[in-house]
Design a protein around this motif. Structure first.
Motif, PDB file in Angstrom:
ATOM      1  N   TYR A  54      14.357   9.336   9.879  1.00 45.31           N
ATOM      2  CA  TYR A  54      14.539   9.531   8.445  1.00 45.31           C
ATOM      3  C   TYR A  54      13.394   8.821   7.763  1.00 45.31           C
ATOM      4  CZ  TYR A  54      19.317  11.303   8.752  1.00 45.31           C
ATOM      5  OH  TYR A  54      20.424  12.062   9.008  1.00 45.31           O
ATOM      6  N   LEU A  55      12.838   9.433   6.748  1.00 43.76           N
ATOM      7  CA  LEU A  55      11.856   8.794   5.876  1.00 43.76           C
ATOM      8  C   LEU A  55      12.546   8.587   4.531  1.00 43.76           C
ATOM      9  CD1 LEU A  55       8.982   7.775   5.317  1.00 43.76           C
ATOM     10  CD2 LEU A  55       8.372  10.129   4.686  1.00 43.76           C
ATOM     11  N   LEU A  56      12.763   7.316   4.176  1.00 37.20           N
ATOM     12  CA  LEU A  56      13.497   6.988   2.957  1.00 37.20           C
ATOM     13  C   LEU A  56      12.620   6.188   2.001  1.00 37.20           C
ATOM     14  CD1 LEU A  56      16.912   5.793   4.488  1.00 37.20           C
ATOM     15  CD2 LEU A  56      16.235   8.119   3.844  1.00 37.20           C
ATOM     16  N   ASP A  57      12.873   6.360   0.730  1.00 34.20           N
ATOM     17  CA  ASP A  57      12.185   5.590  -0.312  1.00 34.20           C
ATOM     18  C   ASP A  57      13.180   4.566  -0.842  1.00 34.20           C
ATOM     19  OD1 ASP A  57      10.369   4.686  -2.156  1.00 34.20           O
ATOM     20  OD2 ASP A  57      10.560   6.396  -3.488  1.00 34.20           O
ATOM     21  N   CYS A  58      13.098   3.344  -0.338  1.00 31.14           N
ATOM     22  CA  CYS A  58      14.082   2.297  -0.649  1.00 31.14           C
ATOM     23  C   CYS A  58      13.478   1.235  -1.561  1.00 31.14           C
ATOM     24  CB  CYS A  58      14.567   1.632   0.643  1.00 31.14           C
ATOM     25  SG  CYS A  58      15.453   2.764   1.732  1.00 31.14           S
ATOM     26  N   GLN A  62      17.641  -2.842   1.773  1.00 31.93           N
ATOM     27  CA  GLN A  62      18.285  -1.552   1.534  1.00 31.93           C
ATOM     28  C   GLN A  62      18.013  -0.604   2.713  1.00 31.93           C
ATOM     29  OE1 GLN A  62      16.769   0.918  -1.684  1.00 31.93           O
ATOM     30  NE2 GLN A  62      18.837   1.697  -2.114  1.00 31.93           N
ATOM     31  N   ALA A  63      16.777  -0.604   3.217  1.00 34.15           N
ATOM     32  CA  ALA A  63      16.440   0.250   4.366  1.00 34.15           C
ATOM     33  C   ALA A  63      17.278  -0.130   5.591  1.00 34.15           C
ATOM     34  CB  ALA A  63      14.945   0.145   4.682  1.00 34.15           C
ATOM     35  N   MET A 109       9.372   1.418  -1.992  1.00 35.13           N
ATOM     36  CA  MET A 109       8.544   1.464  -0.802  1.00 35.13           C
ATOM     37  C   MET A 109       9.175   2.422   0.197  1.00 35.13           C
ATOM     38  SD  MET A 109       7.191  -1.680   1.482  1.00 35.13           S
ATOM     39  CE  MET A 109       5.471  -1.441   1.781  1.00 35.13           C
ATOM     40  N   GLN A 110       8.323   3.107   0.929  1.00 33.33           N
ATOM     41  CA  GLN A 110       8.823   4.051   1.920  1.00 33.33           C
ATOM     42  C   GLN A 110       9.010   3.361   3.272  1.00 33.33           C
ATOM     43  OE1 GLN A 110       6.154   7.380   1.998  1.00 33.33           O
ATOM     44  NE2 GLN A 110       6.670   8.000  -0.078  1.00 33.33           N
ATOM     45  N   TYR A 111      10.114   3.714   3.937  1.00 27.97           N
ATOM     46  CA  TYR A 111      10.443   3.174   5.260  1.00 27.97           C
ATOM     47  C   TYR A 111      10.737   4.331   6.205  1.00 27.97           C
ATOM     48  CZ  TYR A 111      10.958  -1.335   3.008  1.00 27.97           C
ATOM     49  OH  TYR A 111      10.726  -2.492   2.294  1.00 27.97           O
TER      50      TYR A 111
END
Length: 117
Positions: free
Chosen positions: A82-86, A91-92, A1-3
């Motif tokens: 930041y756009l992260l895929d966690c 984790q995010a 999922m993206q955060y």
């Protein structure tokens, strides 16, 4: 999922540009960015210009109202993201705690809305 990890801080709370503390902050951001890239979760991330360059748009009764600055009076302003895929929120949140400006301000973490396909 993206955060989306939104970095908020009072502009006056962070080190002054050019100072040794500012250079350390930049180095810390470089280390963090390399970590999320190496972990394969980095999608995007950029700093933002100072809040004095912001404009806010509102549409009321069909008319656009444009004002300078953010929409609310606040000391902390959005300074970057930041756009992260966690794998999950935990984790995010762990990555958010590693963002160097978290020690000066805060990092808001929000999942990106997923539309049904």
């Amino acid at each position: 999922m993206q955060y989306l990890l939104m970095i908020y801080a009072a502009e006056s709370a962070e080190p002054t540009a050019g100072s040794p503390e500012f250079m350390q902050l930049l180095q810390d951001y470089g280390v963090f960015t390399e970590e999320v890239k190496a972990d394969g979760v980095f999608l995007a991330g950029e700093p933002l210009e100072p809040v004095a360059t912001a404009s806010t748009v509102r549409v009321r009764n069909g008319e656009s109202l444009i004002t300078d600055g953010p929409f609310a009076e606040t000391k902390e302003v959005l300074g970057g993201y930041y756009l992260l895929d966690c794998d999950n929120l935990d984790q995010a949140l762990q990555y958010a705690a590693k963002i160097p400006s978290a020690k000066y301000g805060s990092v808001e973490v929000r999942p990106i809305m997923q539309y049904p396909s």
